[in-house]
Design a protein around this motif. Structure first.
Motif, PDB file in Angstrom:
ATOM      1  N   LYS A 196      12.985  -0.024  25.024  1.00 23.72           N
ATOM      2  CA  LYS A 196      11.916  -0.814  24.416  1.00 23.72           C
ATOM      3  C   LYS A 196      10.622  -0.041  24.616  1.00 23.72           C
ATOM      4  O   LYS A 196      10.313   0.400  25.712  1.00 23.72           O
ATOM      5  CB  LYS A 196      11.831  -2.191  25.063  1.00 23.72           C
ATOM      6  CG  LYS A 196      13.060  -3.037  24.803  1.00 23.72           C
ATOM      7  CD  LYS A 196      12.923  -4.402  25.390  1.00 23.72           C
ATOM      8  CE  LYS A 196      14.192  -5.198  25.098  1.00 23.72           C
ATOM      9  NZ  LYS A 196      14.147  -6.534  25.641  1.00 23.72           N
ATOM     10  N   GLY A 197       9.903   0.132  23.538  1.00 24.83           N
ATOM     11  CA  GLY A 197       8.711   0.975  23.611  1.00 24.83           C
ATOM     12  C   GLY A 197       7.420   0.202  23.574  1.00 24.83           C
ATOM     13  O   GLY A 197       7.423  -1.022  23.592  1.00 24.83           O
ATOM     14  N   PRO A 198       6.365   0.941  23.580  1.00 24.08           N
ATOM     15  CA  PRO A 198       6.374   2.395  23.530  1.00 24.08           C
ATOM     16  C   PRO A 198       6.787   2.996  24.868  1.00 24.08           C
ATOM     17  O   PRO A 198       6.447   2.497  25.928  1.00 24.08           O
ATOM     18  CB  PRO A 198       4.934   2.758  23.172  1.00 24.08           C
ATOM     19  CG  PRO A 198       4.125   1.598  23.654  1.00 24.08           C
ATOM     20  CD  PRO A 198       5.003   0.388  23.569  1.00 24.08           C
ATOM     21  N   LEU A 199       7.546   4.092  24.772  1.00 25.04           N
ATOM     22  CA  LEU A 199       8.098   4.748  25.951  1.00 25.04           C
ATOM     23  C   LEU A 199       8.467   6.183  25.578  1.00 25.04           C
ATOM     24  O   LEU A 199       8.952   6.435  24.474  1.00 25.04           O
ATOM     25  CB  LEU A 199       9.357   3.989  26.401  1.00 25.04           C
ATOM     26  CG  LEU A 199      10.101   4.443  27.628  1.00 25.04           C
ATOM     27  CD1 LEU A 199       9.259   4.225  28.888  1.00 25.04           C
ATOM     28  CD2 LEU A 199      11.405   3.663  27.757  1.00 25.04           C
ATOM     29  N   LEU A 200       8.231   7.112  26.479  1.00 26.75           N
ATOM     30  CA  LEU A 200       8.627   8.497  26.273  1.00 26.75           C
ATOM     31  C   LEU A 200       9.695   8.824  27.312  1.00 26.75           C
ATOM     32  O   LEU A 200       9.463   8.677  28.516  1.00 26.75           O
ATOM     33  CB  LEU A 200       7.424   9.435  26.433  1.00 26.75           C
ATOM     34  CG  LEU A 200       7.619  10.862  25.945  1.00 26.75           C
ATOM     35  CD1 LEU A 200       7.758  10.890  24.419  1.00 26.75           C
ATOM     36  CD2 LEU A 200       6.450  11.731  26.369  1.00 26.75           C
ATOM     37  N   PRO A 237      -5.707   7.359  31.028  1.00 25.21           N
ATOM     38  CA  PRO A 237      -5.805   5.961  30.597  1.00 25.21           C
ATOM     39  C   PRO A 237      -5.184   5.782  29.214  1.00 25.21           C
ATOM     40  O   PRO A 237      -5.388   6.610  28.324  1.00 25.21           O
ATOM     41  CB  PRO A 237      -7.321   5.708  30.547  1.00 25.21           C
ATOM     42  CG  PRO A 237      -7.937   6.811  31.342  1.00 25.21           C
ATOM     43  CD  PRO A 237      -7.005   7.971  31.282  1.00 25.21           C
ATOM     44  N   GLY A 238      -4.411   4.724  29.053  1.00 26.01           N
ATOM     45  CA  GLY A 238      -3.789   4.408  27.773  1.00 26.01           C
ATOM     46  C   GLY A 238      -2.561   5.238  27.445  1.00 26.01           C
ATOM     47  O   GLY A 238      -2.038   5.148  26.332  1.00 26.01           O
ATOM     48  N   ALA A 239      -2.088   6.039  28.379  1.00 30.52           N
ATOM     49  CA  ALA A 239      -0.902   6.871  28.127  1.00 30.52           C
ATOM     50  C   ALA A 239       0.341   6.006  27.963  1.00 30.52           C
ATOM     51  O   ALA A 239       0.476   4.957  28.604  1.00 30.52           O
ATOM     52  CB  ALA A 239      -0.694   7.856  29.274  1.00 30.52           C
ATOM     53  N   VAL A 240       1.220   6.442  27.108  1.00 29.79           N
ATOM     54  CA  VAL A 240       2.520   5.796  26.947  1.00 29.79           C
ATOM     55  C   VAL A 240       3.324   6.063  28.223  1.00 29.79           C
ATOM     56  O   VAL A 240       3.297   7.181  28.740  1.00 29.79           O
ATOM     57  CB  VAL A 240       3.246   6.382  25.711  1.00 29.79           C
ATOM     58  CG1 VAL A 240       4.698   5.951  25.660  1.00 29.79           C
ATOM     59  CG2 VAL A 240       2.517   5.997  24.438  1.00 29.79           C
ATOM     60  N   PRO A 241       4.025   5.074  28.762  1.00 30.33           N
ATOM     61  CA  PRO A 241       4.846   5.320  29.960  1.00 30.33           C
ATOM     62  C   PRO A 241       5.860   6.443  29.724  1.00 30.33           C
ATOM     63  O   PRO A 241       6.487   6.519  28.668  1.00 30.33           O
ATOM     64  CB  PRO A 241       5.555   3.985  30.192  1.00 30.33           C
ATOM     65  CG  PRO A 241       4.700   2.979  29.502  1.00 30.33           C
ATOM     66  CD  PRO A 241       4.091   3.672  28.322  1.00 30.33           C
ATOM     67  N   VAL A 242       5.989   7.314  30.711  1.00 31.90           N
ATOM     68  CA  VAL A 242       6.909   8.453  30.646  1.00 31.90           C
ATOM     69  C   VAL A 242       7.989   8.245  31.693  1.00 31.90           C
ATOM     70  O   VAL A 242       7.689   7.967  32.856  1.00 31.90           O
ATOM     71  CB  VAL A 242       6.159   9.776  30.909  1.00 31.90           C
ATOM     72  CG1 VAL A 242       7.133  10.953  30.914  1.00 31.90           C
ATOM     73  CG2 VAL A 242       5.050   9.990  29.892  1.00 31.90           C
ATOM     74  N   VAL A 243       9.254   8.407  31.277  1.00 30.28           N
ATOM     75  CA  VAL A 243      10.381   8.276  32.202  1.00 30.28           C
ATOM     76  C   VAL A 243      11.218   9.546  32.151  1.00 30.28           C
ATOM     77  O   VAL A 243      11.954   9.773  31.203  1.00 30.28           O
ATOM     78  CB  VAL A 243      11.259   7.056  31.867  1.00 30.28           C
ATOM     79  CG1 VAL A 243      12.443   6.969  32.832  1.00 30.28           C
ATOM     80  CG2 VAL A 243      10.457   5.779  31.878  1.00 30.28           C
ATOM     81  N   ALA A 256       2.259  13.687  20.129  1.00 32.26           N
ATOM     82  CA  ALA A 256       3.653  13.363  19.825  1.00 32.26           C
ATOM     83  C   ALA A 256       3.935  11.867  19.869  1.00 32.26           C
ATOM     84  O   ALA A 256       4.879  11.404  19.218  1.00 32.26           O
ATOM     85  CB  ALA A 256       4.575  14.096  20.783  1.00 32.26           C
ATOM     86  N   VAL A 257       3.156  11.095  20.606  1.00 32.36           N
ATOM     87  CA  VAL A 257       3.429   9.660  20.747  1.00 32.36           C
ATOM     88  C   VAL A 257       2.575   8.804  19.813  1.00 32.36           C
ATOM     89  O   VAL A 257       2.632   7.585  19.881  1.00 32.36           O
ATOM     90  CB  VAL A 257       3.262   9.183  22.217  1.00 32.36           C
ATOM     91  CG1 VAL A 257       4.251   9.900  23.115  1.00 32.36           C
ATOM     92  CG2 VAL A 257       1.852   9.382  22.703  1.00 32.36           C
ATOM     93  N   ARG A 258       1.808   9.426  18.963  1.00 32.07           N
ATOM     94  CA  ARG A 258       0.988   8.657  17.995  1.00 32.07           C
ATOM     95  C   ARG A 258       1.830   8.122  16.883  1.00 32.07           C
ATOM     96  O   ARG A 258       2.776   8.628  16.436  1.00 32.07           O
ATOM     97  CB  ARG A 258      -0.116   9.534  17.412  1.00 32.07           C
ATOM     98  CG  ARG A 258      -1.203   9.763  18.394  1.00 32.07           C
ATOM     99  CD  ARG A 258      -2.353  10.441  17.712  1.00 32.07           C
ATOM    100  NE  ARG A 258      -3.184  11.055  18.744  1.00 32.07           N
ATOM    101  CZ  ARG A 258      -3.911  12.116  18.541  1.00 32.07           C
ATOM    102  NH1 ARG A 258      -3.915  12.724  17.386  1.00 32.07           N
ATOM    103  NH2 ARG A 258      -4.641  12.613  19.497  1.00 32.07           N
TER     104      ARG A 258
END
Length: 187
Positions: free
Chosen positions: A78-82, A107-113, A185-187
């Protein structure tokens, strides 16, 4: 029996004995492989790595191990997620992980796993500690998550999970060398 026959039998017996003596044998397996680490060592490596807590388990997720504390959790797509698949032996992965960590602190970065595959947990913890990467990371020993997103065997492999649950592989660039590339890349 003639002398010649006796000598022939003797040579044959000695030859067979020599072959048997030199024939390779399976060695008994070591009781504990030298590469295995005791549980307390993994606990010490977890403390040394100081990883941030894993994301809470989600419904319908893939069962993985949180590298930070060793608990089993379900990673939901489930996103947003990288999601970044990596291994300890992968040199480009070692270059990319610190870039992802720097991006994730913005700040505002998409979570990275980061998802460790094809490596041992202890080795992954050691590498993350050495690189100073503190991202909430998971271990996918069964390769179930990589199968779910149909990731290639080549590493690193990064996937963006959009808010609607769609998953796409990030191929431009194939390797992140700057946080700005991750942001684009996450836009």
């Amino acid at each position: 029996m003639s002398n010649r026959t006796r000598w022939l039998v003797l040579v044959l017996v000695v030859g067979v004995a020599g072959v048997v003596a030199l024939w390779p044998r399976d060695r008994a397996p070591d009781p504990q492989p030298t590469s295995a680490r005791p549980a307390q060592d993994v606990s010490a490596l977890r403390a040394q790595a100081q990883l941030r807590a894993c994301h809470p388990a989600g419904e319908g997720g893939v069962d993985v191990t949180c590298l930070g504390d060793g608990t089993r959790t379900a990673l939901a797509l489930k996103g947003p997620l990288l999601i970044n698949f990596w291994a300890t032996w992968c040199q480009p992965c070692q270059e990319e992980l610190p870039v992802l960590d720097t991006y994730a602190k913005q700040p505002g970065a998409v979570p990275v796993v980061p998802v460790l595959v094809e490596s041992r947990e202890a080795d992954g913890l050691e590498l993350l500690a050495r690189l100073g990467v503190r991202l909430p990371s998971v271990y996918d020993g069964s390769d179930e998550l990589r199968k779910r997103v149909k990731a290639p065997i080549t590493l690193p492999a990064t996937y963006y999970v959009a808010a609607d649950g769609s998953v796409r592989q990030v191929t431009d660039p194939p390797l992140f060398t700057a946080p700005e590339q991750v942001e684009k890349a996450v836009r």
